[in-house]
Design a protein around this motif. Structure first.
Motif: not given
Length: 181
Positions: A42, A78-83, A86-87, A90-91
């Motif tokens: 991803n 990234l998670e599937k579909g995550e911006d 924003e990720a 978050r990290e």
């Protein structure tokens, strides 16, 4: 020359939490066929976060595939579909306990284009606030503040082998030098 390969067939060989491995049959531009093994991922994000003293926040952690402790920019998948933006924020918060401002995109990195579809999106920023780290249950790391110029020297002396970290540090140093960060 067309420089294109047409997928004729695709078979999933493995699907896990982080990657999927597929085996494709492709038609080459000369009409012949070949096999392509591809790791689907991803993607990931990372950030070169600079303190007010031009120190870059790096994390030291054990990396299982190499059985080594590496020094890296804060990063994550990234998670599937995550911006991706924003990720990345978050990290940054999870791994360093910081938030940033004046984010600048440093572009995309294709770490292994011969067999892996992963794309790592890289940013730089200035640290604007400090708080608490929020590591995942299976994540263990130490945060280090290293002067940006020393980090550049470490990259050039082959002391930092991680590609996303090398690119992020060198591009961030160029931005700082040119007064753009």
């Amino acid at each position: 020359m067309k420089l294109y390969e047409k997928t004729l067939a695709s078979e999933t060989k493995f699907e896990g939490r982080i990657i999927k491995v597929i085996l494709d049959d492709v038609e080459l531009e000369n009409g012949k066929t070949a096999k392509r093994e591809v790791i689907c991922h991803n993607g990931g994000v990372c950030v070169a976060a600079l303190t007010e003293n031009d120190e870059v926040l790096l994390v030291r952690q054990f990396r299982y595939p190499y059985k080594e402790i590496l020094l890296e920019l804060p990063a994550g998948k990234l998670e599937k579909g995550e911006d991706p933006f924003e990720a990345m924020k978050r990290e940054q918060m999870e791994e360093t306990g910081t938030t940033g401002e004046n984010y600048v995109s440093l572009g995309n990195l294709y770490p292994s284009p011969g067999y892996c579809g992963e794309i790592i999106r890289i940013w730089a920023c200035r640290v604007s606030a400090k708080g608490e780290m929020h590591l995942d249950d299976d994540e263990f790391l130490e945060v280090e503040r290293i002067p940006l110029q020393k980090a550049v020297e470490m990259v050039l002396n082959n002391e930092i082998p991680d590609s996303k970290t090398q690119v992020g540090i060198l591009k961030t140093a160029a931005l700082v030098k040119n007064g753009k960060l």
